[in-house]
Design a protein around this motif. Structure first.
Motif, mmCIF file in Angstrom:
data_model
loop_
_atom_site.group_PDB
_atom_site.id
_atom_site.type_symbol
_atom_site.label_atom_id
_atom_site.label_comp_id
_atom_site.label_asym_id
_atom_site.label_seq_id
_atom_site.Cartn_x
_atom_site.Cartn_y
_atom_site.Cartn_z
ATOM 1 N N THR A 161 43.384 46.353 59.475
ATOM 2 C CA THR A 161 43.113 45.293 60.442
ATOM 3 C C THR A 161 42.154 45.779 61.525
ATOM 4 O O THR A 161 41.813 46.964 61.583
ATOM 5 C CB THR A 161 44.433 44.802 61.078
ATOM 6 O OG1 THR A 161 44.191 43.685 61.935
ATOM 7 C CG2 THR A 161 45.102 45.900 61.879
ATOM 8 N N THR A 202 50.076 31.690 70.492
ATOM 9 C CA THR A 202 49.292 32.658 69.742
ATOM 10 C C THR A 202 49.561 34.071 70.252
ATOM 11 O O THR A 202 49.756 34.291 71.450
ATOM 12 C CB THR A 202 47.785 32.367 69.856
ATOM 13 O OG1 THR A 202 47.378 32.502 71.215
ATOM 14 C CG2 THR A 202 47.469 30.961 69.361
ATOM 15 N N GLY A 247 47.546 36.576 70.476
ATOM 16 C CA GLY A 247 46.508 37.075 71.363
ATOM 17 C C GLY A 247 46.731 36.673 72.805
ATOM 18 O O GLY A 247 46.585 37.488 73.728
ATOM 19 N N GLN A 249 34.528 39.937 69.577
ATOM 20 C CA GLN A 249 34.951 39.219 68.378
ATOM 21 C C GLN A 249 33.992 39.452 67.209
ATOM 22 O O GLN A 249 34.405 39.736 66.079
ATOM 23 C CB GLN A 249 35.035 37.723 68.675
ATOM 24 C CG GLN A 249 35.774 37.329 69.919
ATOM 25 C CD GLN A 249 37.276 37.494 69.804
ATOM 26 O OE1 GLN A 249 37.811 37.745 68.723
ATOM 27 N NE2 GLN A 249 37.981 37.350 70.913
ATOM 28 N N ASN A 286 43.269 36.543 61.698
ATOM 29 C CA ASN A 286 44.299 37.204 62.511
ATOM 30 C C ASN A 286 45.392 37.731 61.590
ATOM 31 O O ASN A 286 45.476 37.388 60.409
ATOM 32 C CB ASN A 286 44.857 36.281 63.607
ATOM 33 C CG ASN A 286 45.856 35.264 63.086
ATOM 34 O OD1 ASN A 286 45.821 34.888 61.915
ATOM 35 N ND2 ASN A 286 46.740 34.796 63.949
ATOM 36 N N ASP A 287 46.255 38.576 62.141
ATOM 37 C CA ASP A 287 47.274 39.243 61.323
ATOM 38 C C ASP A 287 48.373 38.291 60.879
ATOM 39 O O ASP A 287 48.964 38.471 59.808
ATOM 40 C CB ASP A 287 47.893 40.399 62.114
ATOM 41 C CG ASP A 287 46.938 41.555 62.303
ATOM 42 O OD1 ASP A 287 45.863 41.554 61.665
ATOM 43 O OD2 ASP A 287 47.259 42.473 63.088
ATOM 44 N N TRP A 321 46.001 29.896 62.747
ATOM 45 C CA TRP A 321 46.529 31.139 63.311
ATOM 46 C C TRP A 321 47.944 31.454 62.825
ATOM 47 O O TRP A 321 48.417 32.580 63.023
ATOM 48 C CB TRP A 321 46.541 31.148 64.834
ATOM 49 C CG TRP A 321 45.244 31.054 65.554
ATOM 50 C CD1 TRP A 321 44.944 30.228 66.590
ATOM 51 C CD2 TRP A 321 44.040 31.844 65.346
ATOM 52 N NE1 TRP A 321 43.653 30.421 67.032
ATOM 53 C CE2 TRP A 321 43.076 31.417 66.284
ATOM 54 C CE3 TRP A 321 43.694 32.860 64.461
ATOM 55 C CZ2 TRP A 321 41.803 31.972 66.360
ATOM 56 C CZ3 TRP A 321 42.426 33.400 64.527
ATOM 57 C CH2 TRP A 321 41.500 32.968 65.462
ATOM 58 N N ASP A 360 43.620 41.797 64.922
ATOM 59 C CA ASP A 360 44.532 41.858 66.075
ATOM 60 C C ASP A 360 45.220 43.204 66.153
ATOM 61 O O ASP A 360 45.373 43.767 67.221
ATOM 62 C CB ASP A 360 45.622 40.772 66.074
ATOM 63 C CG ASP A 360 45.112 39.421 66.506
ATOM 64 O OD1 ASP A 360 44.034 39.368 67.116
ATOM 65 O OD2 ASP A 360 45.786 38.407 66.224
#
Length: 331
Positions: free
Chosen positions: A281, A68, A70, A157, A239-240, A214, A267
């Motif tokens: 975003t 991921t 992140g 978050q 998420n992007d 994801w 993100d």
């Protein structure tokens, strides 16, 4: 060390100060000692220094996924911050997040001689009664719901998700659909819960949640479903990467972004500004998360840090680009 001292014409104590980076040595003398070290091929013995100082100048990092964005960004930030403090990083990926694997990871890090441990654990594990980290080990946890037993550093978050949903509602959309992350993820749960509560707080009925993993592929599959929803005018992707797949699916189905559907990601990965259209975003400050993790665990090592159960949330911010707009009249 005696050979270096003799060649440089200085004392062994001066060589020790230079090799350990201590002050109190003139630049000319330091250059003279370093030149002698290079000529003789001398390198300080890290094991001997560790025994003398009582520390190894190394931080262990346990992570359960390197796939991921992140986790990769957080790991990069930890390594950068550790280096600024003069520490190296030993990485130990764990394939299966179970109690036995956690204990085994700590045992292996002990054999590798680390001073403290940072755990990047975005899945629900530390809040389970069957899982505990070994006592006597200084630990900071990143990106996890670790309850009140551990020191936690995480992105806000919920705050980021609220900003994403409010942005779309403020543009005039009746409601916001959500492409969520995997069910076992703490971050995905926090973002989904905030999406739901923000909509209900605004008097809107949350649409059915759509689940991804994801990846851009899962975002593409979800996008094919959402493209067939005539009432869908706005989507918040968790998420992007999933937003990227979503944009492709909407394009293939003839749904224009943002004319027909607005999209917000989470993100702010470096590539998000180059999506087509550039993606609105939520920016995560991974560098700050990594810095706080390192400083937190170093403070705990010095026994002047925060106590167990403290959670530090790093703020997010909305980055507005071209993938969001007011809904077309009549939609």
């Amino acid at each position: 060390m005696a050979d270096v001292a003799q060649l440089a014409g200085v004392s062994s104590q001066t060589v020790s100060r230079v090799s350990n980076g201590f002050p109190g040595v003139t630049e000319d003398t330091r250059a003279q000692v370093l030149a002698a070290m290079r000529e003789l091929g001398y390198r300080p013995n890290s094991a001997a220094r560790a025994l003398r100082r009582g520390e190894f100048r190394t931080l262990g990092v346990i992570t359960f996924s390197l796939s991921t964005m992140g986790n990769i960004r957080t790991l990069e930030a930890i390594a950068t911050s550790a280096a600024e403090h003069g520490y190296a990083v030993t990485l130990l990926p764990v394939a299966v997040p179970t109690q036995d694997e956690v204990n085994g990871a700590f045992s292996r890090l002990g054999e590798l001689a680390v001073d403290a441990v940072i755990v990047i654990m975005e899945i629900h594990l530390l809040d389970a009664a069957t899982v505990s980290l070994p006592p006597g080990v200084q630990v900071v946890v990143a990106d996890s719901d670790a309850g009140d037993r551990y020191t936690v550093v995480d992105t806000d978050q919920a705050g980021g998700a609220r900003d994403a949903v409010r942005h779309l509602l403020d543009l005039g959309h009746d409601t916001v659909w959500h492409l969520a992350g995997p069910e076992g993820s703490f971050a995905a749960q926090r973002r989904a819960n905030a999406w739901r509560t923000t909509l209900t707080g605004a008097g809107r009925t949350p649409p059915p949640l759509v689940r991804g993993d994801w990846s851009a592929v899962s975002g593409y599959r979800a996008g094919l479903l959402l493209a067939d929803e005539p009432e869908c005018t706005a989507v918040f992707a968790a998420n992007d990467q999933m937003a990227l797949g979503l944009l492709r699916a909407l394009h293939e189905r003839g749904r224009r972004v943002p004319d027909d559907i607005s999209v917000v990601g989470f993100d702010d990965i470096p590539e998000s500004a180059d999506f087509l259209p550039p993606l609105t975003t939520i920016h995560q400050d991974f560098a700050e998360v990594g810095r706080l993790c390192v400083e937190g665990v170093l403070s705990k090592m010095r026994q002047d840090g925060v106590e167990h159960g403290t959670t530090t949330l790093v703020p997010t911010r909305l980055v507005r680009r071209a993938s969001t707009a007011a809904p077309r009249p009549g939609r």
